[in-house]
Scaffold this motif. Sequence first.
Motif, PDB file in Angstrom:
ATOM      1  N   ASP A 162       1.086  -0.835   0.312  1.00  0.00           N
ATOM      2  CA  ASP A 162      -0.178   0.003  -0.021  1.00  0.00           C
ATOM      3  C   ASP A 162       0.685   1.397  -0.091  1.00  0.00           C
ATOM      4  O   ASP A 162       0.657   2.494  -0.026  1.00  0.00           O
ATOM      5  N   GLY A 163       1.989   1.137   1.018  1.00  0.00           N
ATOM      6  CA  GLY A 163       3.154   2.273   1.213  1.00  0.00           C
ATOM      7  C   GLY A 163       3.862   2.032  -0.862  1.00  0.00           C
ATOM      8  O   GLY A 163       3.900   3.884  -0.967  1.00  0.00           O
ATOM      9  N   CYS A 164       3.964   1.391  -1.336  1.00  0.00           N
ATOM     10  CA  CYS A 164       4.686   1.601  -2.774  1.00  0.00           C
ATOM     11  C   CYS A 164       3.907   2.105  -3.224  1.00  0.00           C
ATOM     12  O   CYS A 164       4.006   3.274  -4.376  1.00  0.00           O
ATOM     13  N   ASP A 165       2.465   1.424  -3.416  1.00  0.00           N
ATOM     14  CA  ASP A 165       1.241   1.944  -4.704  1.00  0.00           C
ATOM     15  C   ASP A 165       1.579   3.196  -4.322  1.00  0.00           C
ATOM     16  O   ASP A 165       1.314   4.206  -5.173  1.00  0.00           O
ATOM     17  N   ARG A 166       1.170   4.015  -2.665  1.00  0.00           N
ATOM     18  CA  ARG A 166       0.941   5.841  -3.525  1.00  0.00           C
ATOM     19  C   ARG A 166       2.507   6.454  -2.796  1.00  0.00           C
ATOM     20  O   ARG A 166       2.408   7.692  -3.721  1.00  0.00           O
ATOM     21  N   ASN A 167       3.424   5.653  -2.741  1.00  0.00           N
ATOM     22  CA  ASN A 167       4.944   6.581  -3.378  1.00  0.00           C
ATOM     23  C   ASN A 167       4.631   6.257  -5.052  1.00  0.00           C
ATOM     24  O   ASN A 167       4.833   7.657  -5.362  1.00  0.00           O
ATOM     25  N   LEU A 168       4.412   5.447  -6.186  1.00  0.00           N
ATOM     26  CA  LEU A 168       4.459   5.669  -7.214  1.00  0.00           C
ATOM     27  C   LEU A 168       3.546   6.924  -7.346  1.00  0.00           C
ATOM     28  O   LEU A 168       4.097   7.064  -8.499  1.00  0.00           O
ATOM     29  N   LYS A 169       2.212   6.666  -7.336  1.00  0.00           N
ATOM     30  CA  LYS A 169       1.350   7.922  -7.422  1.00  0.00           C
ATOM     31  C   LYS A 169       2.412   9.284  -7.213  1.00  0.00           C
ATOM     32  O   LYS A 169       2.587   9.857  -8.625  1.00  0.00           O
ATOM     33  N   ALA A 170       3.121   9.054  -6.282  1.00  0.00           N
ATOM     34  CA  ALA A 170       3.446  10.832  -5.686  1.00  0.00           C
ATOM     35  C   ALA A 170       4.598  10.868  -7.143  1.00  0.00           C
ATOM     36  O   ALA A 170       4.925  11.832  -7.382  1.00  0.00           O
ATOM     37  N   PHE A 171       5.810   9.935  -7.462  1.00  0.00           N
ATOM     38  CA  PHE A 171       6.846   9.616  -8.423  1.00  0.00           C
ATOM     39  C   PHE A 171       6.036  10.275 -10.092  1.00  0.00           C
ATOM     40  O   PHE A 171       6.682  10.678 -10.629  1.00  0.00           O
ATOM     41  N   LEU A 172       4.759   9.291  -9.989  1.00  0.00           N
ATOM     42  CA  LEU A 172       4.286   9.557 -11.142  1.00  0.00           C
ATOM     43  C   LEU A 172       4.301  10.399 -11.105  1.00  0.00           C
ATOM     44  O   LEU A 172       3.740  11.728 -12.891  1.00  0.00           O
ATOM     45  N   HIS A 173       3.335  11.663 -10.121  1.00  0.00           N
ATOM     46  CA  HIS A 173       2.570  12.449  -9.991  1.00  0.00           C
ATOM     47  C   HIS A 173       4.059  13.764 -10.776  1.00  0.00           C
ATOM     48  O   HIS A 173       3.929  15.039 -11.676  1.00  0.00           O
ATOM     49  N   THR A 174       4.997  13.375  -9.815  1.00  0.00           N
ATOM     50  CA  THR A 174       6.701  14.174 -10.617  1.00  0.00           C
ATOM     51  C   THR A 174       6.658  14.632 -11.611  1.00  0.00           C
ATOM     52  O   THR A 174       7.062  15.589 -12.500  1.00  0.00           O
ATOM     53  N   ILE A 175       6.784  13.518 -12.403  1.00  0.00           N
ATOM     54  CA  ILE A 175       7.076  13.486 -13.827  1.00  0.00           C
ATOM     55  C   ILE A 175       6.194  14.552 -14.717  1.00  0.00           C
ATOM     56  O   ILE A 175       5.903  14.822 -15.439  1.00  0.00           O
ATOM     57  N   ASP A 176       4.216  14.257 -14.114  1.00  0.00           N
ATOM     58  CA  ASP A 176       3.399  15.510 -14.700  1.00  0.00           C
ATOM     59  C   ASP A 176       3.632  16.327 -14.450  1.00  0.00           C
ATOM     60  O   ASP A 176       3.702  16.920 -15.044  1.00  0.00           O
ATOM     61  N   VAL A 177       4.415  16.675 -13.186  1.00  0.00           N
ATOM     62  CA  VAL A 177       4.402  18.482 -13.355  1.00  0.00           C
ATOM     63  C   VAL A 177       5.992  18.570 -14.107  1.00  0.00           C
ATOM     64  O   VAL A 177       6.229  20.008 -13.986  1.00  0.00           O
ATOM     65  N   SER A 178       6.974  17.663 -14.299  1.00  0.00           N
ATOM     66  CA  SER A 178       8.373  17.781 -15.027  1.00  0.00           C
ATOM     67  C   SER A 178       7.482  18.241 -16.308  1.00  0.00           C
ATOM     68  O   SER A 178       8.060  19.154 -17.054  1.00  0.00           O
ATOM     69  N   LYS A 179       6.862  17.324 -17.020  1.00  0.00           N
ATOM     70  CA  LYS A 179       6.079  17.931 -17.839  1.00  0.00           C
ATOM     71  C   LYS A 179       5.843  19.339 -18.057  1.00  0.00           C
ATOM     72  O   LYS A 179       5.648  19.768 -19.655  1.00  0.00           O
ATOM     73  N   SER A 180       4.820  19.823 -17.257  1.00  0.00           N
ATOM     74  CA  SER A 180       3.934  20.686 -17.487  1.00  0.00           C
ATOM     75  C   SER A 180       5.210  22.268 -17.365  1.00  0.00           C
ATOM     76  O   SER A 180       4.826  22.909 -17.563  1.00  0.00           O
TER      77      SER A 180
END
Length: 493
Positions: A162-180
């Motif tokens: 569960d913790g790993c999945d939450r962290n994955l979402k945060a990492f993926l969101h960081t990539i989206d931020v970088s793309k913007s």
Amino acid sequence: MATRVIPPRILRKLRYNTATKPLNSTHPSSLSPTLSSPTVLDQKPPSSTVLRPAVDPSAFNFHDVEKLFSHVPTSKLLRSATVLHATGVGSMVDLGMWVMRSKLMEIEGVRDIILATIRGTFYDHFCAGEDVISAGKSIGSLNDAGLRGMLVYGIEDAHDNDGCDRNLKAFLHTIDVSKSLPPLSVSFEIVKVTAICPMKLLERMSDLLRWEQKDPSFILPWKQESFPIFSESSPLYHTRKRPEPLTIEEENDLQLANKRLFELCQKCVQANIPLLVDAEHTEVQPAIDYFTYSSAIMHNKEENPIVFGTIQTYLKDAKERLLLVTNAADKMGIPMGFKLVRGAYMSLERKVASSLGYSSPIHDTIHDTHKCFNDCSSFMLEKIANGPGGVVLATHNVESGKLAAAKAHELGIGKVNHKLEFAQLYGMSDALSFGLSNAGFQVSKYMPFGPVETVMPYLLRRAEENRGMLAASGLDRQLMREELGRRLKAAIF
């Protein structure tokens, strides 16, 4: 496609140059202590014309403090000097860590006061912001100063899926931020494998990988194709007896971890932003290297690698492992990228080794660590000058920065796009960062971001790991005082 925004500070130094400088065919055997005028990494505008910053041979120096800190507002410079002075005092760091771990944090009103104080001082200095908007603004300020950012969501180790999945979402969101953000303003995405794979599984995998190194007949049915993880001198003492195979549940957890890392890699491929895998202590590093190398084999294509590993050069086996991995990658035709750092787990590594009756895996002297970092830097610079791959030289050591800059200039790497990046922690060694940038190199800041409550465990760990580096920030403090004094005199007279 978005139009690239060129930072104003870089724009003032730019000139058009359609000439291509060939790479030198001869390479010095060691880093030269004399700094030559370094060249700059290519950055291509939409047209076929290559836009390059003009190189100033005298730019890499710390004598002109006005130029060094020309894009730092006085208020921020004053805060930076104050925070660095405070963190340079060991007792202040001890007090801060005690307060954050004390029961005072359980008292509602007191907790709010403590967090507000930290937010306005240490947090603002060492972190990019609490959310994507503030992190983007911090990246923009860096770009204006000619630097780039490495965004990392400041989360700690995970212990369940569960913790790993939450962290994955945060990492993926960081990539989206970088793309913007404006193109090329973010140089790398950072991932901690300890945040997307349960720590217990990493420990088990590392034990199994170490035993395979001891006994090549030991079969690991879950193991994918990888590069060498150990050298002959690598420490194997963590694993004292033959470990049990992974259970069905552990193998399922491993598949989930593989899927998380694969998703991150695919996202980075789509965003065209490399993924840099951070290193940890030697108890779990074998598993982290396994994940890194198997992912690199899958995703690194053509000249520029997507997946970068990390080599900690304070380890005695660092150079041997670097040679083994790069040779294996060359034979397979896989471009490999590495971040070179000194390392941050010195106390832990020595304590663990001593408790098991072994000598420390860390170099015996700081001189040996400096030599290993500089030797590995020289090796990687020569390698990328002659072929594919990339290197991030993450150092706060001024001499190592000068030596690597001189070597890169001699090899002509300054005009090879994306192959070389210098890096320092956000809020640390700004003089070195600006000096290298003024000399024409690409420089990034490692920038954690996230809510104060989320990032504080990360900051506490970094404070403990980087105690010596915080205490040794005297050059930055001295240069900041000089510039503040200069500005005060200019205001008065």
